[in-house]
Design a protein around this motif. Structure first.
Motif, PDB file in Angstrom:
ATOM      1  N   PHE A  11       0.826  -1.184   0.000  1.00 36.88           N
ATOM      2  CA  PHE A  11       0.000   0.000   0.000  1.00 36.88           C
ATOM      3  C   PHE A  11       0.873   1.252   0.000  1.00 36.88           C
ATOM      4  CE2 PHE A  11      -1.961  -3.256   2.756  1.00 36.88           C
ATOM      5  CZ  PHE A  11      -3.020  -3.590   1.944  1.00 36.88           C
ATOM      6  N   LYS A  13       2.077   4.613   1.298  1.00 39.55           N
ATOM      7  CA  LYS A  13       2.035   5.164   2.653  1.00 39.55           C
ATOM      8  C   LYS A  13       1.307   6.504   2.648  1.00 39.55           C
ATOM      9  CE  LYS A  13       5.770   2.640   4.638  1.00 39.55           C
ATOM     10  NZ  LYS A  13       5.901   2.231   6.007  1.00 39.55           N
ATOM     11  N   LYS A  14       0.539   6.725   3.673  1.00 39.55           N
ATOM     12  CA  LYS A  14      -0.212   7.968   3.793  1.00 39.55           C
ATOM     13  C   LYS A  14       0.659   9.064   4.403  1.00 39.55           C
ATOM     14  CE  LYS A  14      -4.178   7.527   5.797  1.00 39.55           C
ATOM     15  NZ  LYS A  14      -4.962   8.346   4.878  1.00 39.55           N
ATOM     16  N   CYS A  41       0.100   3.087   9.129  1.00 41.53           N
ATOM     17  CA  CYS A  41      -0.807   3.319  10.254  1.00 41.53           C
ATOM     18  C   CYS A  41      -0.102   3.047  11.585  1.00 41.53           C
ATOM     19  CB  CYS A  41      -2.018   2.395  10.159  1.00 41.53           C
ATOM     20  SG  CYS A  41      -3.065   2.678   8.724  1.00 41.53           S
ATOM     21  N   ILE A 502      -7.573   0.121   4.554  1.00 44.70           N
ATOM     22  CA  ILE A 502      -6.709   1.086   3.863  1.00 44.70           C
ATOM     23  C   ILE A 502      -7.499   1.860   2.815  1.00 44.70           C
ATOM     24  CG2 ILE A 502      -4.721   1.308   2.310  1.00 44.70           C
ATOM     25  CD1 ILE A 502      -3.962   0.809   5.204  1.00 44.70           C
ATOM     26  N   LYS A 503      -8.369   1.183   2.081  1.00 42.97           N
ATOM     27  CA  LYS A 503      -9.214   1.886   1.093  1.00 42.97           C
ATOM     28  C   LYS A 503     -10.058   2.947   1.781  1.00 42.97           C
ATOM     29  CE  LYS A 503      -9.706  -1.813  -2.342  1.00 42.97           C
ATOM     30  NZ  LYS A 503     -10.668  -2.748  -2.994  1.00 42.97           N
ATOM     31  N   ASN A 506      -7.789   5.831   2.988  1.00 36.34           N
ATOM     32  CA  ASN A 506      -7.267   6.638   1.875  1.00 36.34           C
ATOM     33  C   ASN A 506      -8.323   7.611   1.344  1.00 36.34           C
ATOM     34  OD1 ASN A 506      -4.665   5.670   1.864  1.00 36.34           O
ATOM     35  ND2 ASN A 506      -5.079   4.061   0.372  1.00 36.34           N
ATOM     36  N   LYS A 507      -9.582   7.245   1.485  1.00 34.22           N
ATOM     37  CA  LYS A 507     -10.652   8.155   1.050  1.00 34.22           C
ATOM     38  C   LYS A 507     -10.704   9.407   1.926  1.00 34.22           C
ATOM     39  CE  LYS A 507     -13.719   4.616  -0.874  1.00 34.22           C
ATOM     40  NZ  LYS A 507     -15.011   3.893  -0.699  1.00 34.22           N
ATOM     41  N   SER A 509      -8.073  10.931   3.179  1.00 34.45           N
ATOM     42  CA  SER A 509      -6.890  11.804   3.035  1.00 34.45           C
ATOM     43  C   SER A 509      -6.983  12.682   1.799  1.00 34.45           C
ATOM     44  CB  SER A 509      -5.630  10.925   2.943  1.00 34.45           C
ATOM     45  OG  SER A 509      -5.708  10.082   1.821  1.00 34.45           O
TER      46      SER A 509
END
Length: 509
Positions: A11, A13-14, A41, A502-503, A506-507, A509
């Motif tokens: 994934f 990274k945020k 996370c 994660i999906k 991610n929405k 951010s």
């Protein structure tokens, strides 16, 4: 431990760090926690017991024994390999595997025992010696099972089960007939084999899948492929070493573990879980993944308006068995036992009926004996034997000390007859484990040991949903949701749940 040079992150990274609580620390929870932390996370894992691992905890005694408390069959090694490879590890860096030969032994009577060789030619020769022409039929059977395994393990098990559109896959559509989802496992076996010993051998995984053979889809012949073609393996030191390896991976990603700390409530506002309450603290999170018993999380941790399913729904579910287990240390060696031993010196059909159709303690039970000290000298003192004895049992069955003793004596009498050994006088450690313990230690619904039965009406999208329908940031993982019971499916379940979380994150951010 050497890490690969190449990044294996699944994934992106945020930029903004999200926090996620994971409830429980079994295979599914450890898998989910690792993938979430890899994605950036902050992850806290809460475990009610004193050690992590869930049903795969291990028990060490003061007189030198180490017992796997739960899983003991290491099948589908590529699932473990894929998990560790996602974090840059190879299995030999973490623990050592040995292929068992024979893979397991099946006891049909006093002098009627077959050992399942690791070598496929040897397996074909064995089948042929039991039933003329069966070796060619075995090859045909396993060719079909191989296809189911490939599609099942590469396609089906990674579906989150949230939409029928997930199955709009050309390989799945093209192969729907060959997957035999709507055909009976029992009838499928009998198209190939006639000898009752071969039929019992092929049907035995179904006893642990959680349904009568005639009510289990023929799709699950993929289990025969896993056990007979891919082989049975053993992680040196037992399954506890696999849990230790997964914890190593999780902590390397930054996961925090809190043991002896039960989650007592999930507070919510609007469409979000906004606080996790434990026996020691309260803390806010951006998301929660529940790896604890699904029914327990819904009925005990959530207000009724946030639950996916009511009590009537859960009572209508077909559960996989519970188990009566004995952990035995013996002060002597025992002949005539392999590492894995299936005692089919009674009828599978009758025992299955007494689990699924007319629930009660079995009249003539089948049972399983694991003797890891045949392979691993570290699990028992020198000259001693380590025995794990398991009898499948109807979930929710009455559990009393008197019944445990009654069935201990029944099983020991048959085991002593087979081994020509007075086992009961050789015991220097004994512990029993049954329905009440599964409830106490794991909050297990009806004390089940293996989760939800793999019937047609409880397959894929018909399993309890991986996502809470009322709370956007609560997901479930483990043996009561997709893809189903067993260690490899649980590891995959953790990955699938993490992907869904994660999906969602991610929405934001």
């Amino acid at each position: 431990m050497r890490l690969y040079q190449k990044s294996t992150s699944l994934f992106a990274k945020k930029n903004a760090i999200s926090s996620v609580a994971v409830i429980g620390s079994g295979f599914a929870a450890l898998s989910a926690a690792s993938y979430l932390a890899q994605a950036g996370c902050t992850v806290d894992v809460y475990e009610k017991n004193g050690s992590i691992g869930g049903r795969a905890r291990y028990l060490t005694t003061t007189n030198g024994y180490t017992f796997d408390m739960g899983p003991s069959w290491y099948w589908m090694p590529e699932v473990f390999e894929k998990f560790f490879a996602d974090f840059g590890y190879e299995v030999p860096q973490l623990y050592q595997l040995e292929q068992l030969d024979p893979g397991f032994s099946v006891v049909y009577g006093k002098n009627d025992v077959i050992n399942i060789p690791a070598n496929f030619k040897g397996l074909c020769d064995l089948f042929e010696s039991i039933e003329a022409g069966s070796s060619e039929k075995l090859k045909l059977f396993l060719d079909g099972a191989s296809y189911k395994y490939k599609i099942g393990m590469e396609k089906l098990v990674y579906k989150p089960g949230l939409s029928l559109f997930e199955f709009a896959d050309k390989d799945l559509i093209k192969g729907l007939f060959k997957l035999e989802v709507f055909n009976s496992f029992s009838k499928h076996i009998r198209r190939y084999f006639k000898d009752p010993r071969l039929i019992a051998l092929m049907e035995f995984p179904v006893l642990f899948l959680g349904a009568m053979p005639e009510e289990t889809p023929a799709l699950y012949s993929l289990m025969n492929y896993a056990g007979l073609k891919l082989g049975t393996w053993y992680p040196e030191g037992g399954f506890g070493t696999v849990i230790d390896a997964m914890r190593t991976v999780a902590e390397k990603q930054g996961v925090n573990f809190y043991t002896n700390e039960s989650v007592t409530k999930l507070n919510a506002a609007g469409k979000l879980v906004n606080e996790v309450v434990t026996t020691k603290q309260s803390k806010q999170y951006d998301g929660v993944i529940a790896g604890a018993d699904y029914n327990h999380v819904e009925s005990k941790l959530l207000e009724s308006r946030y639950r996916n399913y009511n009590e009537k729904y859960w009572e209508s579910r077909v559960m996989a068995p519970s188990s009566l287990i004995f952990y035995l240390g013996l002060n002597r060696k025992v002949a005539k036992l392999q590492h894995h031993n299936l005692f089919f010196d009674a009828g599978l059909q009758q025992h299955a009926v007494e689990i699924y159709k007319e629930p009660k303690w079995p009249s003539k039970p089948l049972f399983y004996v694991c003797c890891p000290s045949k392979t691993d000298a570290t699990v028992a003192p020198e000259g001693h034997e380590n025995l794990f004895v398991l009898m499948p049992l109807a979930p929710g069955a009455d559990d009393t000390e008197a019944l445990r003793k009654q069935y201990f004596d029944l099983i020991m009498s048959r085991l002593e007859k087979h081994t020509d050994t007075n086992i009961r006088t050789s015991i220097d450690y004994k512990k029993s484990y049954c329905v009440n313990d599964f409830v106490a230690d794991y909050n297990s619904f009806k004390g089940n040991a293996y989760g939800l039965a793999n019937t047609l009406m409880q397959t894929a999208n018909l399993k309890p949903s991986i996502k809470n329908k009322h709370l956007d940031n609560l997901f479930y993982t483990g043996q009561l949701t997709v893809p189903g019971p067993g260690v490899p499916p649980s590891i995959i379940s953790g990955k699938v749940a993490a992907q869904q979380m994660i999906k969602y994150l991610n929405k934001l951010s």
